[in-house]
Design an enzyme around this catalytic site. Structure first.
Site, PDB file in Angstrom:
ATOM      1  N   VAL A 135     -17.438 -12.385  39.247  1.00 15.99           N
ATOM      2  CA  VAL A 135     -17.560 -11.187  40.079  1.00 15.99           C
ATOM      3  C   VAL A 135     -17.199 -11.410  41.545  1.00 15.99           C
ATOM      4  CG1 VAL A 135     -19.212  -9.962  38.631  1.00 15.99           C
ATOM      5  CG2 VAL A 135     -20.049 -11.573  40.371  1.00 15.99           C
ATOM      6  N   LEU A 149     -27.634  -6.331  36.355  1.00 16.47           N
ATOM      7  CA  LEU A 149     -26.524  -5.551  36.891  1.00 16.47           C
ATOM      8  C   LEU A 149     -25.971  -4.571  35.861  1.00 16.47           C
ATOM      9  CD1 LEU A 149     -23.510  -6.769  35.795  1.00 16.47           C
ATOM     10  CD2 LEU A 149     -24.290  -8.713  37.155  1.00 16.47           C
ATOM     11  N   TYR A 209     -28.075  -8.360  31.454  1.00 16.16           N
ATOM     12  CA  TYR A 209     -28.037  -8.632  32.885  1.00 16.16           C
ATOM     13  C   TYR A 209     -28.670  -7.447  33.602  1.00 16.16           C
ATOM     14  CZ  TYR A 209     -25.095 -12.754  33.917  1.00 16.16           C
ATOM     15  OH  TYR A 209     -24.620 -14.034  34.099  1.00 16.16           O
ATOM     16  N   HIS A 220     -21.377   4.358  37.201  1.00 16.96           N
ATOM     17  CA  HIS A 220     -22.653   4.556  36.513  1.00 16.96           C
ATOM     18  C   HIS A 220     -23.832   4.028  37.327  1.00 16.96           C
ATOM     19  CE1 HIS A 220     -20.105   5.603  33.171  1.00 16.96           C
ATOM     20  NE2 HIS A 220     -19.628   4.384  33.100  1.00 16.96           N
ATOM     21  N   ILE A 247     -27.062 -14.507  41.294  1.00 18.41           N
ATOM     22  CA  ILE A 247     -26.056 -14.369  42.351  1.00 18.41           C
ATOM     23  C   ILE A 247     -26.713 -13.991  43.672  1.00 18.41           C
ATOM     24  CG2 ILE A 247     -23.933 -13.140  43.037  1.00 18.41           C
ATOM     25  CD1 ILE A 247     -23.422 -12.693  40.060  1.00 18.41           C
ATOM     26  N   TYR A 306     -23.152  -8.871  27.357  1.00 20.81           N
ATOM     27  CA  TYR A 306     -23.033  -9.881  28.408  1.00 20.81           C
ATOM     28  C   TYR A 306     -24.390 -10.061  29.064  1.00 20.81           C
ATOM     29  CZ  TYR A 306     -20.454 -12.423  32.032  1.00 20.81           C
ATOM     30  OH  TYR A 306     -19.951 -13.384  32.869  1.00 20.81           O
ATOM     31  N   TRP A 324     -11.701 -14.924  30.846  1.00 20.29           N
ATOM     32  CA  TRP A 324     -12.881 -14.401  31.512  1.00 20.29           C
ATOM     33  C   TRP A 324     -12.648 -14.474  33.013  1.00 20.29           C
ATOM     34  CZ3 TRP A 324     -15.508 -11.324  28.789  1.00 20.29           C
ATOM     35  CH2 TRP A 324     -16.756 -10.849  29.214  1.00 20.29           C
ATOM     36  N   LYS A 383     -19.751 -20.325  33.792  1.00 19.22           N
ATOM     37  CA  LYS A 383     -20.113 -20.293  32.369  1.00 19.22           C
ATOM     38  C   LYS A 383     -19.330 -21.276  31.498  1.00 19.22           C
ATOM     39  CE  LYS A 383     -22.182 -15.677  32.096  1.00 19.22           C
ATOM     40  NZ  LYS A 383     -22.263 -15.336  33.528  1.00 19.22           N
TER      41      LYS A 383
END
Length: 392
Positions: free
Chosen positions: A351, A135, A133, A253, A152, A181, A348, A78
């Protein structure tokens, strides 16, 4: 902007103490099997004062990690793409308040009530456009049902098709009213292609990686033996990732990231402006130094805008005290965040197991690339490295 290691010229006592602290942290993390391997770099006012590799690039064959090992960068992509957008703005090729539809006429997502508010490039840069996102949205969401890729995993469709699907999902809030995000940098990748008339990989090479001398960074590599093998957190030790494996985020979650390690070597994979690049620690450091002090790379006003919190009041991006600038979270209140970093610090990660921050007030640039998700992104190691840099 060539960075020279003080370890090559005789480090002072402060640098030796820093090296001892960091070496001890990585020794412990490896012994406790929290990570498989890492490369860490610390620069002070542009001078490298720590640059070392630790552990294994591939545990099963005991292939050691090296300082020039290549990593799948995930969201460390990014800031690279952000710099490309800002370079185009500096050259007058686009304006940050341009409507996205000026460049991508078909990208006009709607709110749940059916209205079609305009989105701006500024809102994409700051993740305030109302996108998300997959995700983060989870199973059964529109992002899931539309088969939207987070950039990804491996899919058999193009960037244009993915953006068509993103545009078909409802905005999660009115543009400019909140922060989420999102796939915004993937959208900006398509904008870059439209503005330059070049494929994203070529445009990024022309705008950022070429000028900064980043010879080990790109979207698709033909050097798989130079890459760190990726692993996921596990007990009693991290687990080697398989293809298109879903790894639950630490927050739980039921939300997970879908990884496809082979994507870095697949020429047909679309270029994800938010997560699709690979690179070395030295190359990433060049990007971060361009953000910290790249006077010849960006005009002062645009570089300063990267350090401004552009989110609505009350937003918490990395927790209390953190907002978001261009390309990274910005620290507004170190006391509220419980951090030794200076106000204005950018931070930042990615992942696949990465973390970085720039404390421009103190001239510090700190980079941690690991092959272990998510310990290297949001685990205890990131805080241990941060505190060691500040002498704790």
């Amino acid at each position: 902007m060539i960075l020279q290691s003080k370890h090559e010229t005789g480090a002072g006592r402060d640098e030796s103490a820093l090296a001892n602290r960091l070496d001890s942290i990585f020794t412990t993390a490896l012994r406790e099997r929290r990570i498989v391997g890492a490369v860490a770099v610390v620069a002070s006012h542009g001078k490298v004062i720590y640059r070392r590799a630790h552990g294994w690039a591939e545990r099963e064959t005991q292939r050691p990690m090296h300082e020039d090992t290549l990593f799948r960068l995930a969201s460390v992509t990014k800031p690279i793409v952000t710099l490309a957008v800002l370079r185009l703005a500096a050259d007058g090729k686009l304006q940050l308040d341009d409507h996205v539809s000026r460049w991508l006429p078909d990208f006009t997502p709607r709110l749940p009530d059916g209205s079609q508010p305009p989105l701006t490039l500024h809102q994409l840069l700051t993740h305030t456009a109302g996108l998300s996102y997959g995700l983060l949205e989870g199973p059964g969401s529109e992002y899931d049902l539309l088969g939207i890729s987070d950039g990804i995993d491996r899919v058999d469709f193009s960037l244009e098709e993915n953006l068509r699907r993103v545009a078909g999902a409802s905005l999660v809030f009115a543009p400019g009213s909140a922060w989420r995000y999102s796939l915004a940098l993937d959208v900006l990748g398509a904008v870059i292609e439209r503005v330059t008339g070049a494929p994203l990989a070529d445009a990024i090479a022309q705008l950022v990686t070429g000028p900064l001398g980043m010879h080990d960074t790109g979207f698709v590599s033909d050097e798989p033996t130079r890459f760190a093998v990726p692993y996921a957190d596990g007990a009693p030790e991290p687990v080697k990732m398989t293809e298109n494996v879903s790894v639950p985020l630490p927050e739980g979650h039921g939300v997970a990231v879908r990884f496809a390690p082979s994507r870095a070597f697949e020429p047909t994979a679309y270029p994800s402006g938010g997560a699709g690049m690979y690179g070395s620690a030295d190359d990433v450091l060049r990007v971060l130094e361009a953000v910290r002090d790249g006077k010849s790379f960006l005009p002062d006003a645009l570089r300063a805008a990267m350090y401004v919190d552009h989110t609505p009041p009350g937003t918490e991006t990395r927790g209390p005290g953190w907002g978001f600038g261009y390309g990274a979270a910005v620290l507004n209140d170190p006391v509220l965040a419980g951090s030794p970093q200076s106000a204005g610090t950018l931070q930042w990660g990615g992942v696949y197991g990465h973390s970085w921050f720039i404390d421009a007030t103190r001239g510090l640039t700190v980079l941690l690339l690991t092959n272990t998700a998510y310990e290297g992104m949001s685990g205890a190691l990131t805080l241990e490295v941060r505190d060691a840099v500040y002498g704790d």
